[in-house]
Design a protein around this motif. Structure first.
Motif, PDB file in Angstrom:
ATOM      1  N   SER A   1       0.766  -1.217  -0.140  1.00 44.62           N
ATOM      2  CA  SER A   1      -0.135  -0.129   0.027  1.00 44.62           C
ATOM      3  C   SER A   1       0.821   1.405  -0.052  1.00 44.62           C
ATOM      4  CB  SER A   1      -1.063  -0.044   1.130  1.00 44.62           C
ATOM      5  OG  SER A   1      -0.163   0.020   2.344  1.00 44.62           O
TER       6      SER A   1
ATOM      7  N   THR B   1       2.630   2.136   2.502  1.00 41.96           N
ATOM      8  CA  THR B   1       2.879   2.643   4.062  1.00 41.96           C
ATOM      9  C   THR B   1       4.100   2.528   4.369  1.00 41.96           C
ATOM     10  OG1 THR B   1       0.683   2.029   4.577  1.00 41.96           O
ATOM     11  CG2 THR B   1       1.961   2.396   6.418  1.00 41.96           C
TER      12      THR B   1
ATOM     13  N   LEU C   1      -2.416   6.290   6.604  1.00 42.75           N
ATOM     14  CA  LEU C   1      -3.953   6.035   7.245  1.00 42.75           C
ATOM     15  C   LEU C   1      -3.830   4.576   8.176  1.00 42.75           C
ATOM     16  CD1 LEU C   1      -6.741   7.105   7.452  1.00 42.75           C
ATOM     17  CD2 LEU C   1      -7.312   5.623   5.640  1.00 42.75           C
ATOM     18  N   PRO C   2      -3.265   3.473   7.551  1.00 48.59           N
ATOM     19  CA  PRO C   2      -3.098   2.373   8.256  1.00 48.59           C
ATOM     20  C   PRO C   2      -2.477   2.506   9.651  1.00 48.59           C
ATOM     21  CG  PRO C   2      -2.413   1.788   6.104  1.00 48.59           C
ATOM     22  CD  PRO C   2      -2.743   3.332   6.353  1.00 48.59           C
TER      23      PRO C   2
ATOM     24  N   VAL D   1      -4.844   4.133  12.147  1.00 48.44           N
ATOM     25  CA  VAL D   1      -5.984   3.177  12.656  1.00 48.44           C
ATOM     26  C   VAL D   1      -5.278   2.393  13.599  1.00 48.44           C
ATOM     27  CG1 VAL D   1      -7.207   1.127  11.950  1.00 48.44           C
ATOM     28  CG2 VAL D   1      -7.160   3.131  10.473  1.00 48.44           C
TER      29      VAL D   1
ATOM     30  N   SER E   1      -7.148  -4.761  11.446  1.00 46.12           N
ATOM     31  CA  SER E   1      -7.774  -3.599  11.270  1.00 46.12           C
ATOM     32  C   SER E   1      -6.701  -2.948  10.482  1.00 46.12           C
ATOM     33  CB  SER E   1      -8.090  -2.778  12.332  1.00 46.12           C
ATOM     34  OG  SER E   1      -9.149  -3.540  13.027  1.00 46.12           O
TER      35      SER E   1
ATOM     36  N   THR F   1      -7.105  -1.750   6.332  1.00 45.58           N
ATOM     37  CA  THR F   1      -7.195  -0.474   6.195  1.00 45.58           C
ATOM     38  C   THR F   1      -6.120  -0.451   4.798  1.00 45.58           C
ATOM     39  OG1 THR F   1      -7.537   0.296   8.413  1.00 45.58           O
ATOM     40  CG2 THR F   1      -6.705   1.872   6.466  1.00 45.58           C
TER      41      THR F   1
ATOM     42  N   ILE G   1      -7.813  -1.952   1.761  1.00 45.53           N
ATOM     43  CA  ILE G   1      -9.007  -0.867   1.164  1.00 45.53           C
ATOM     44  C   ILE G   1      -8.221   0.216   0.335  1.00 45.53           C
ATOM     45  CG2 ILE G   1     -10.530   0.845   1.850  1.00 45.53           C
ATOM     46  CD1 ILE G   1     -11.135  -1.059   4.278  1.00 45.53           C
TER      47      ILE G   1
END
Length: 470
Positions: free
Chosen positions: A94, A96, A244-245, A248, A265, A269, A272
């Protein structure tokens, strides 16, 4: 078999000592001298001990019951390992991890890299309450940054582990903090204040060492740093949204959500984000990535190596080692080896310093014998709590000793749950990073030193006050 018959067949003191000496000799020779994967030596020792126990009179049902009890405390850590495999692969795909690395390249000083890693991992550890989560998220990003800056993998891993376990010690969300206070029946925040007396000087000493080592080992090639940062920016979605992860994960940690749903979670994330962006969005691609990990294809061999990993498959080696180690530990407990060694020394503890020392050595010994930090907290805690009461020594010193000698030392045991996890997640052999993980050495040592000095002084002052009041 009757209970008294079963107690009669338990190993005696001499037999227990000889058993451990043979066990550690085999493990040390095969793992250190012959550099075998730990699973094979541990499985060999497990096999020898299992058949010897049967010859000594233990039934196969009792032996299998001991194995089951040994593995049971490791079931949740095993699930966490699987969740972290998912988390790492999704955070790599993603962007991250790439975003953290690009930002890190821009703001981190080469000379202050190691102390910065130590402090940031400490702060993240306090926030999320989990050394494992810290190591598997920020730790992986820092390993990538450190490689590019020219630092040895073992040294980077040592700083990451030190910071992560520092945070684990001082977090009210930490499972080991809550376990130790539950065993010792101490208020959590009273425990954290007592922990600070050893954590702060230990952290300061470790920080100074990392500052010194950072000044003497850096070999950064700034042109290489800029090139890798450019490749990451082109190949991955480096943006605020990719963080964002992490947000969260932090929010759920603050809300004291358990580790498994928190990690899931964080991974969901990231998935997504991939789906929204349309990258690796098919069910088949996502499923393959979760199982086998993320494999980068950027055109740069260096970046591909840095940005590939995670997945359930890559955690299975660590899980097999945990199962072998905990099975061995279960036999040692079932045969009475652990308990007879602890019982043999508890009658000699007649001063605060000696009591804290013996409690710490028991936790350390169980760590090396069993490889499981929860048992290294629970067994000495339940054994010595009465001794603390008999000496009128406050139980907050028991909880601190259990946390330092139980939780911290587990990171220094190659076949321990933490040691296995660290080695597998950071891809650094445990025997290489352990010499540079200074904090897990310093904190138990500081606990023992304070036991013979500050705690003893307070104890005698309280004794004198009680005597004067009578």
């Amino acid at each position: 078999m009757k209970n008294d018959d079963k107690e009669h067949q338990k190993f005696g003191l001499a037999e227990s000592i000889v058993t451990l000496l043979i066990m550690f000799s085999i493990l040390g020779t095969l793992i250190i001298k012959y550099q075998l994967a730990p699973q094979i030596p541990i499985l060999l020792v497990f096999t020898l001990l299992m058949f010897y126990g049967h010859l000594r009179g233990f039934s196969w049902d009792e032996i299998f019951d001991g194995i089951t009890k040994g593995i049971t405390p490791g079931l949740i850590p095993i699930i966490i390992f699987l969740m972290i495999g998912l988390l790492v692969s999704t955070w790599l795909s993603s962007g991250t991890i790439a975003t953290i690395m690009v930002v890190g390249f821009k703001i981190l000083s080469v000379r202050l890299f190691l102390p910065t890693v130590f402090l940031i991992c400490g702060l993240i550890g306090i926030t999320v309450g989990s050394a494992f989560t810290t190591i598997s998220t920020m730790g992986i990003a820092f390993m990538g940054i450190g490689h590019v800056l020219g630092f040895p993998s073992a040294l980077i891993a040592g700083a990451i582990v030190s910071g992560a376990f520092l945070g684990n010690n001082m977090s009210p969300l930490s499972d080991t903090s809550n376990l130790t206070t539950g065993i010792a029946k101490v208020d959590l925040y009273e425990h954290l204040k007592t922990m600070a007396q050893t954590v702060l000087p230990s952290a300061l000493i470790a920080l100074v060492i990392y500052v010194f080592m950072g000044n003497t080992t850096h070999t950064a090639n700034l042109q290489s740093v800029r090139h890798i940062s450019l490749v990451l920016t082109k190949a991955f979605p480096v943006s605020v949204w990719s963080l964002l992860p992490i947000l969260v994960l932090l929010i759920l940690a603050w809300r004291k959500v358990p580790a498994v749903p928190t990690l899931l979670s964080g991974a969901i994330t990231a998935i997504i984000l991939n789906v929204v962006r349309g990258s690796n969005a098919s069910v088949q691609k996502i499923g393959t990535m979760l199982m086998n990990g993320f494999h980068a294809s950027t055109g740069s061999k260096v970046v591909d190596k840095l940005m590939s990993g995670g997945g359930i498959t890559n955690m299975l080696g660590s899980i097999s080692l945990i199962i072998c180690a905990l099975s061995l530990g279960g036999l040692l407990i079932e045969f009475g080896v652990v308990h007879v060694l602890i019982d043999s020394v508890k009658n000699f503890v007649n001063t605060p310093g000696k009591l804290i020392l013996i409690t710490a050595l028991s936790g350390i010994g169980i760590n090396f014998a069993v490889g499981e930090q929860y048992l290294s907290i629970i067994l000495p805690g339940t054994t010595f709590e009465g001794a603390f009461d008999r000496l009128h020594l406050e139980r907050k010193y028991l909880s601190r000793t259990l946390a330092t000698a139980g939780a911290d030392i587990n990171a220094l045991v190659p076949w321990g749950v933490s040691g296995i996890f660290i080695s597998g997640t950071l891809n650094v052999d445990s025997l290489r990073y352990i010499p540079f993980a200074f904090y897990p050495y310093l904190n138990p040592l500081m606990t023992i030193i304070l036991g013979f000095t500050f705690v003893t002084w307070k104890y005698h002052a309280a004794q004198a006050k009680r005597a004067g009041g009578q």
